[in-house]
Design a protein around this motif. Structure first.
Motif, PDB file in Angstrom:
ATOM      1  N   GLU A 191       0.694  -1.516  -0.414  1.00 34.27           N
ATOM      2  CA  GLU A 191       0.355  -0.140  -0.053  1.00 34.27           C
ATOM      3  C   GLU A 191       0.988   1.441   0.126  1.00 34.27           C
ATOM      4  N   ARG A 192       2.149   1.088   0.067  1.00 37.26           N
ATOM      5  CA  ARG A 192       2.765   2.529  -0.230  1.00 37.26           C
ATOM      6  C   ARG A 192       3.951   1.968  -1.337  1.00 37.26           C
ATOM      7  N   PRO A 193       4.825   2.824  -2.217  1.00 36.67           N
ATOM      8  CA  PRO A 193       5.444   2.649  -2.805  1.00 36.67           C
ATOM      9  C   PRO A 193       6.700   2.029  -2.483  1.00 36.67           C
ATOM     10  N   ILE A 194       6.504   1.205  -2.687  1.00 29.91           N
ATOM     11  CA  ILE A 194       8.156   0.268  -2.678  1.00 29.91           C
ATOM     12  C   ILE A 194       9.149   0.041  -3.975  1.00 29.91           C
ATOM     13  N   LEU A 195      10.475  -0.600  -3.516  1.00 28.35           N
ATOM     14  CA  LEU A 195      11.424  -1.020  -4.494  1.00 28.35           C
ATOM     15  C   LEU A 195      10.871  -2.032  -4.879  1.00 28.35           C
ATOM     16  N   GLY A 196      10.643  -2.879  -4.110  1.00 25.56           N
ATOM     17  CA  GLY A 196      10.336  -4.254  -3.831  1.00 25.56           C
ATOM     18  C   GLY A 196      10.205  -5.775  -2.177  1.00 25.56           C
ATOM     19  N   ILE A 197       9.787  -6.270  -2.448  1.00 23.87           N
ATOM     20  CA  ILE A 197       9.807  -7.292  -1.276  1.00 23.87           C
ATOM     21  C   ILE A 197      10.586  -8.337  -1.557  1.00 23.87           C
ATOM     22  N   LEU A 198      11.581  -8.845  -0.337  1.00 25.01           N
ATOM     23  CA  LEU A 198      11.863 -10.036   0.342  1.00 25.01           C
ATOM     24  C   LEU A 198      11.444 -10.891   1.000  1.00 25.01           C
ATOM     25  N   LEU A 199      10.990 -11.894   0.701  1.00 17.88           N
ATOM     26  CA  LEU A 199      10.015 -12.966   1.858  1.00 17.88           C
ATOM     27  C   LEU A 199      10.881 -13.602   2.349  1.00 17.88           C
ATOM     28  N   LEU A 200      11.689 -13.722   3.960  1.00 15.58           N
ATOM     29  CA  LEU A 200      12.368 -15.011   3.874  1.00 15.58           C
ATOM     30  C   LEU A 200      11.732 -16.418   4.352  1.00 15.58           C
ATOM     31  N   SER A 201      11.750 -16.715   3.931  1.00 17.97           N
ATOM     32  CA  SER A 201      11.717 -18.318   4.039  1.00 17.97           C
ATOM     33  C   SER A 201       9.941 -18.289   4.777  1.00 17.97           C
ATOM     34  N   VAL A 202       9.473 -17.500   3.694  1.00 19.36           N
ATOM     35  CA  VAL A 202       8.000 -17.017   4.350  1.00 19.36           C
ATOM     36  C   VAL A 202       7.113 -18.162   2.889  1.00 19.36           C
ATOM     37  N   ASP A 203       6.358 -18.738   3.479  1.00 21.97           N
ATOM     38  CA  ASP A 203       5.807 -20.113   2.983  1.00 21.97           C
ATOM     39  C   ASP A 203       4.300 -19.678   2.527  1.00 21.97           C
ATOM     40  N   LEU A 204       4.294 -18.620   1.179  1.00 22.09           N
ATOM     41  CA  LEU A 204       3.491 -17.757   0.855  1.00 22.09           C
ATOM     42  C   LEU A 204       1.661 -19.042   0.689  1.00 22.09           C
ATOM     43  N   SER A 215       0.646  -7.724  -8.462  1.00 18.27           N
ATOM     44  CA  SER A 215       0.667  -6.338  -7.494  1.00 18.27           C
ATOM     45  C   SER A 215       1.790  -5.508  -8.713  1.00 18.27           C
ATOM     46  N   GLN A 216       2.038  -6.459  -9.926  1.00 20.52           N
ATOM     47  CA  GLN A 216       3.824  -5.652  -9.885  1.00 20.52           C
ATOM     48  C   GLN A 216       5.098  -5.520  -9.342  1.00 20.52           C
ATOM     49  N   ILE A 217       5.258  -5.510  -8.399  1.00 17.50           N
ATOM     50  CA  ILE A 217       5.899  -5.098  -7.804  1.00 17.50           C
ATOM     51  C   ILE A 217       7.186  -6.648  -7.719  1.00 17.50           C
ATOM     52  N   PRO A 218       8.602  -5.915  -7.561  1.00 26.56           N
ATOM     53  CA  PRO A 218       9.384  -7.101  -7.868  1.00 26.56           C
ATOM     54  C   PRO A 218       9.396  -7.960  -6.257  1.00 26.56           C
ATOM     55  N   PHE A 219       9.285  -9.293  -6.581  1.00 22.37           N
ATOM     56  CA  PHE A 219       9.679  -9.632  -5.027  1.00 22.37           C
ATOM     57  C   PHE A 219      10.818 -10.781  -5.255  1.00 22.37           C
ATOM     58  N   TYR A 220      11.307 -11.075  -4.298  1.00 22.35           N
ATOM     59  CA  TYR A 220      12.651 -12.541  -4.261  1.00 22.35           C
ATOM     60  C   TYR A 220      12.138 -13.620  -3.275  1.00 22.35           C
ATOM     61  N   PHE A 221      12.049 -14.366  -3.273  1.00 25.88           N
ATOM     62  CA  PHE A 221      11.884 -15.489  -1.609  1.00 25.88           C
ATOM     63  C   PHE A 221      13.182 -16.052  -1.248  1.00 25.88           C
ATOM     64  N   LEU A 222      13.529 -15.927  -0.469  1.00 25.92           N
ATOM     65  CA  LEU A 222      15.070 -16.127   0.444  1.00 25.92           C
ATOM     66  C   LEU A 222      14.439 -17.224   1.322  1.00 25.92           C
ATOM     67  N   SER A 223      15.885 -18.482   0.759  1.00 28.51           N
ATOM     68  CA  SER A 223      15.918 -19.903   2.014  1.00 28.51           C
ATOM     69  C   SER A 223      14.615 -20.314   1.651  1.00 28.51           C
ATOM     70  N   ILE A 224      13.897 -20.583   0.542  1.00 30.26           N
ATOM     71  CA  ILE A 224      13.207 -21.401  -0.084  1.00 30.26           C
ATOM     72  C   ILE A 224      12.779 -21.249  -1.727  1.00 30.26           C
ATOM     73  N   SER A 225      13.176 -22.470  -1.883  1.00 30.64           N
ATOM     74  CA  SER A 225      13.159 -22.657  -3.198  1.00 30.64           C
ATOM     75  C   SER A 225      11.358 -23.693  -3.949  1.00 30.64           C
ATOM     76  N   PHE A 226      11.673 -23.682  -5.136  1.00 29.85           N
ATOM     77  CA  PHE A 226       9.960 -23.940  -5.583  1.00 29.85           C
ATOM     78  C   PHE A 226      10.422 -24.553  -7.275  1.00 29.85           C
ATOM     79  N   LYS A 227       9.922 -25.542  -6.934  1.00 31.46           N
ATOM     80  CA  LYS A 227      10.032 -26.666  -8.296  1.00 31.46           C
ATOM     81  C   LYS A 227       9.811 -26.458  -9.625  1.00 31.46           C
ATOM     82  N   ASN A 228       9.129 -25.208  -9.817  1.00 29.08           N
ATOM     83  CA  ASN A 228       9.487 -24.520 -10.609  1.00 29.08           C
ATOM     84  C   ASN A 228       9.903 -23.290 -11.155  1.00 29.08           C
ATOM     85  N   ASN A 229      10.401 -22.961 -12.576  1.00 25.57           N
ATOM     86  CA  ASN A 229      11.339 -21.130 -12.170  1.00 25.57           C
ATOM     87  C   ASN A 229      10.092 -20.140 -12.014  1.00 25.57           C
ATOM     88  N   GLU A 230       9.147 -20.376 -12.145  1.00 26.48           N
ATOM     89  CA  GLU A 230       8.100 -18.883 -12.261  1.00 26.48           C
ATOM     90  C   GLU A 230       8.766 -18.183 -11.117  1.00 26.48           C
TER      91      GLU A 230
END
Lengths: 335, 335
Positions: free
Chosen positions: B116-129, B140-155
């Motif tokens: 809800e506010r202008p931000i550069l991007g989001i980093l998710l720390l081992s949170v399994d959404l 949301s169009q905001i760039p985001f990266y998962f940290l310390s979690i990986s995924f099967k597909n590379n989407e």
DNA sequence: ATACCTAGAGCAAACGTTTACAATAGATAT
DNA sequence: ATATCTATTGTAAACGTTTGCTCTAGGTAT
């Protein structure tokens, strides 16, 4: 470019004013059908409110900034949980800012980050502000509270444990178990926030009441760290008289414990340990550490309550002694 | 009402445009003397920029939102330090948001607060959404990266350790020490982020390569918690065949260790333990836990780098085995 | 029929910045 | 002297909201 209130207005044919009123639930200013239409359009378009704009015009905010030390204080989680709980109840949001490790510049950055946007107030988690940064903060007009730190004078608002009482209770407890030569280790007695000097004062008070004369080497100062615990224990070994020691933090306690294991000193048979804080760490080590436990969760909860209600008072949260496995009674005949 | 650019303009006689240009260092658009006058006035009046306004007009932001689980993951500090370091180098700010303990609502609140506010991007720390929240995020169009979690597909973009490699290396290490009956404990193999299944896969691979047939009870699933460790150890005692165990996290390792101490099982003489993570906790307990250690700091640093450069790639950070005191070689004759 | 109220909606200003564009004055080139 | 450039400053629009005020139409009281 994201969806704004204007897009919804265009889409639905209403004015932005009406859309705004529906979306921010200004009940009584729109008809139920209008609300339905607008809400649906908002959902379809994937509308997301721009808080920067809202905060700009309303001149207020619902976010609380929490500033923490990056030094692993290992109890900050508990405080934050308390904050989060209370904030949630009051529909407030919380953002957390790291202030580095007693680093003037990092503190300033954290402070600015908070101060440069509209916020409700600031909670400082056991961060001992540099004078220059305290100036910035006080001159900002934003309400702020110190958590887990107390001050001599009452100009600054804080919520913490009564550190003198902590020192007193820890000592009393050990005395009641029959100990007479009691060390106190790992605390800082030069710190401006004077946590350490208060704990030491309580310790001395208890000693005095029991007619025991304090010996200088019983006090081993430090910085609440694991390493402080290790070196404290080594120094105690020089005199070999203390039978029990009060550790200024759980980490200090573990440092002492591990150095004992290293030097083949049995805890609690040969040395009793009681630590201050009582976080989970106490239950992770063997023997489990007895502790005077602080109510960190409540500190956070209460601090947030005060902030929300702009109550200008200080408060002490309660402490409790948790008996675990690191303290042993000694009979006076042992001496 | 705080000091604005307008106040400075009035005070100095310049226009707001000029003041703005000086204060935001648009070099070349003002004379040196003007700059001095304006800066001095700003300092005197105690001017503090209103970022909400700036972000509103520039449509961009220099703050990175980090979303973390409140579940004590005890390594998040390291990741955050890495983030903070990199952000600092790039003059970016970071705010941290708690997403509760696998709580859909709390996740959503944290996400909204960020979005809800202008931000550069989001980093998710081992949170399994939760899927619903992932939707919110992706749309949301905001760039985001998962940290310390990986995924099967590379989407989805992520930076983590190679979990299969972790499982493999841990197992190889134990095999090299002569162990043949090796347990793996405390991991979740149903989790959508599939950290657990990858580690298990690596474990099986190493077993296969050594021609060892896996026994079902060697796998003790759990949720990476202390309690998982305790119950895993109890189950191992039912068959009494495992001589070494891989703990899915440091806490699991400590759970196992403490239950061993409770049941008078000597570590490492009777049971070897290697844990995954390698945080400070390993060095706090006795015996110290050997571990396959993840480079959490680098995860944070790298994730932030990617975010800043909007690099759309995944990456694995390195792992290393730290030999401490909880693993013992056994000769094949011991069997 | 008149006066008044109310529900629902729109208009437009305001919040504190940034920045494209315009304006001015002096300097330089011709 | 004229044209052109440059350095410095100002004007005003824009960002996405909220909200006081105004307006309209229908309803109610007298």
């Amino acid at each position: 470019m994201s969806i704004t209130i204007k897009d919804i207005a265009r889409e639905t044919g209403f004015s932005v004013a009406t859309v705004s009123r529906v979306l921010s639930d200004k009940t009584g200013f729109f008809s139920p059908q209008t609300a339905i239409i607008v809400r649906e359009a908002a959902a379809n378009l994937g509308y997301k409110k721009n808080m920067a704009a809202t905060e700009l015009v309303t001149q207020k905010s619902n976010v609380i900034a929490v500033i923490v030390n990056s030094t692993k204080t290992n109890f900050s989680d508990q405080i934050i949980n308390g904050i989060q709980k209370r904030a949630d109840e009051a529909e407030k949001r919380v953002i957390i800012l790291y202030a580095g490790d007693r680093n003037e510049r990092a503190q300033k950055i954290a402070l600015s980050t908070a101060l440069e946007r509209p916020i409700l107030g600031i909670l400082l988690l056991s961060v001992d502000l540099f004078p220059s940064n305290l100036d910035i903060l006080t001159s900002s007009q934003i309400p702020f509270y110190f958590l887990s730190i107390s001050f001599k004078n009452n100009e600054l608002n804080y919520i913490s444990s009564d550190d003198q009482e902590i020192g007193y209770q820890a000592t009393r407890y050990l005395l009641e178990q029959g100990h007479k030569n009691i060390g106190i280790a790992g605390l800082d007695i030069t710190n401006s926030a004077h946590t350490g000097v208060l704990r030491f004062k309580g310790y001395q008070q208890a000693l005095n009441e029991s007619g025991i004369t304090f010996k200088q080497h019983w006090l081993q100062t430090g910085d609440y760290s694991y390493e402080s615990g290790i070196s404290a224990l080594r120094n105690y070994c020089l005199n070999k008289d203390v039978t029990a020691v009060i550790a200024a933090s759980d980490l200090v306690g573990i440092g002492i414990l591990n150095e004992c294991s290293h030097l083949k000193i049995n805890v609690p048979a040969e040395l009793s340990i009681i630590t201050i804080d009582g976080t989970n760490l106490c239950k992770l080590v063997r023997p489990q550490l007895s502790s005077v436990t602080q109510d960190f969760y409540r500190m956070g909860y209460l601090g947030t309550t005060y902030l929300i209600n702009s109550a200008q008072n200080n408060a002490y949260t309660s402490i409790v002694i948790n008996q675990r496995q690191s303290v042993q009674k000694i009979s006076s005949t042992d001496y």
